[in-house]
Motif scaffolding. Sequence first.
Motif, mmCIF file in Angstrom:
data_model
loop_
_atom_site.group_PDB
_atom_site.id
_atom_site.type_symbol
_atom_site.label_atom_id
_atom_site.label_comp_id
_atom_site.label_asym_id
_atom_site.label_seq_id
_atom_site.Cartn_x
_atom_site.Cartn_y
_atom_site.Cartn_z
ATOM 1 N N TYR A 129 39.752 115.110 -9.458
ATOM 2 C CA TYR A 129 39.534 115.486 -10.623
ATOM 3 C C TYR A 129 40.354 114.474 -11.542
ATOM 4 N N LYS A 130 41.296 113.967 -11.082
ATOM 5 C CA LYS A 130 42.014 112.816 -11.729
ATOM 6 C C LYS A 130 41.209 111.648 -11.683
ATOM 7 N N LEU A 131 40.474 111.233 -10.785
ATOM 8 C CA LEU A 131 39.690 110.002 -10.643
ATOM 9 C C LEU A 131 38.508 109.953 -11.590
ATOM 10 N N THR A 132 37.908 111.151 -11.612
ATOM 11 C CA THR A 132 36.558 111.472 -12.556
ATOM 12 C C THR A 132 37.127 111.306 -14.000
ATOM 13 N N GLU A 187 39.267 109.109 -15.008
ATOM 14 C CA GLU A 187 39.681 107.549 -15.213
ATOM 15 C C GLU A 187 38.271 106.786 -15.149
ATOM 16 N N VAL A 188 37.248 107.484 -14.659
ATOM 17 C CA VAL A 188 35.992 106.652 -14.337
ATOM 18 C C VAL A 188 34.807 107.469 -15.189
ATOM 19 N N PRO A 189 34.134 106.771 -16.243
ATOM 20 C CA PRO A 189 32.979 107.568 -16.888
ATOM 21 C C PRO A 189 32.031 107.741 -16.209
ATOM 22 N N THR A 190 31.718 106.952 -15.171
ATOM 23 C CA THR A 190 30.416 106.710 -14.255
ATOM 24 C C THR A 190 30.536 108.024 -13.370
ATOM 25 N N LEU A 191 31.905 108.397 -12.948
ATOM 26 C CA LEU A 191 32.092 109.411 -12.042
ATOM 27 C C LEU A 191 31.861 110.654 -12.873
ATOM 28 N N ARG A 192 32.332 110.626 -13.890
ATOM 29 C CA ARG A 192 32.449 111.801 -15.057
ATOM 30 C C ARG A 192 30.885 112.170 -15.083
ATOM 31 N N ARG A 228 44.428 121.076 -13.477
ATOM 32 C CA ARG A 228 45.439 120.333 -14.191
ATOM 33 C C ARG A 228 46.709 120.995 -13.700
ATOM 34 N N ALA A 229 46.622 122.371 -13.124
ATOM 35 C CA ALA A 229 47.952 123.026 -12.479
ATOM 36 C C ALA A 229 48.477 122.353 -11.148
#
Length: 278
Positions: A136-139, A141-146, A204-205
């Motif tokens: 979740y944290k990675l996605t 930060e990276v628009p392509t993964l999102r 987020r929790a």
Amino acid sequence: MQYVRGMSRSAKPSRTPAASSDAPESAPGGRAAAQRLKMRRELAAAAMELFATKGYEATTVDEIAAAAGVARRTFFRHFRSKEEAIFPDHDDTLIRAEAVLDAAPAHEHPLDTVCRGIKEVMKMYAARPEISVSRYKLTREVPTLREAEIASVARYERLFTRYLLGHFDEHAHDDDANDDPLLAEVAASAVVTAHNHVLRRWLRAGGQGDVESQLDHAFSIVRKTFGTGMGAGRDTPPHTAPVPAVSVDGEVLVTVARVDAPLHQVMRTIEQALKERH
């Protein structure tokens, strides 16, 4: 929105549901399916570690394959691109969600069935909380993964939209039958949105909390909003809402009807009673 049993379902692809990681190895194809999922997860873990330490753009497929101890061609047997590599379970989860729809009991409301189907996605995330939180944290930060994640969500929405549309009573909307696809899409989107809202809050929790009860609460809101007028279940054939009871006492006309009875049916009954009175 009226749903009935017996309406045609969406065409189902001729495929056998993929076994989860818990599939017995003795089952036909179970060992191969388990090995396939194991490799996909190993590649995903290698990709996530490299993305986090080296950066998404700087990481190559060859590096991911090497980190997982396999050849480049093995990587492409499991994923089409490096952004797909951090979502190893979505294909299998989509199949399991579809299996929930296909095996739904006849008495169950179609919207409830869809809610149970999307829970397969939550189970996927909840099975490995630490990895899910990192992903979740990675996605974020990276628009392509999102974008890849959004594409995966769209697949679930399409599946649920087809399912709900396949259970509409085609005779329940005499004047607005063309609205059925819209109603099905909105309802399916509401279920997925409720799920994603709870999922994001849970991630987020740090993957903590009773996510199942949170999901049930969110789905109850969707059910209250979109369930009115859908009918009690698919056992109910078209037009089985109880006919409003009408009685006339002097110059007073009294009618009693269920709150989910179609308005046009109530009005038609009243009009008929008035005609008979005169």
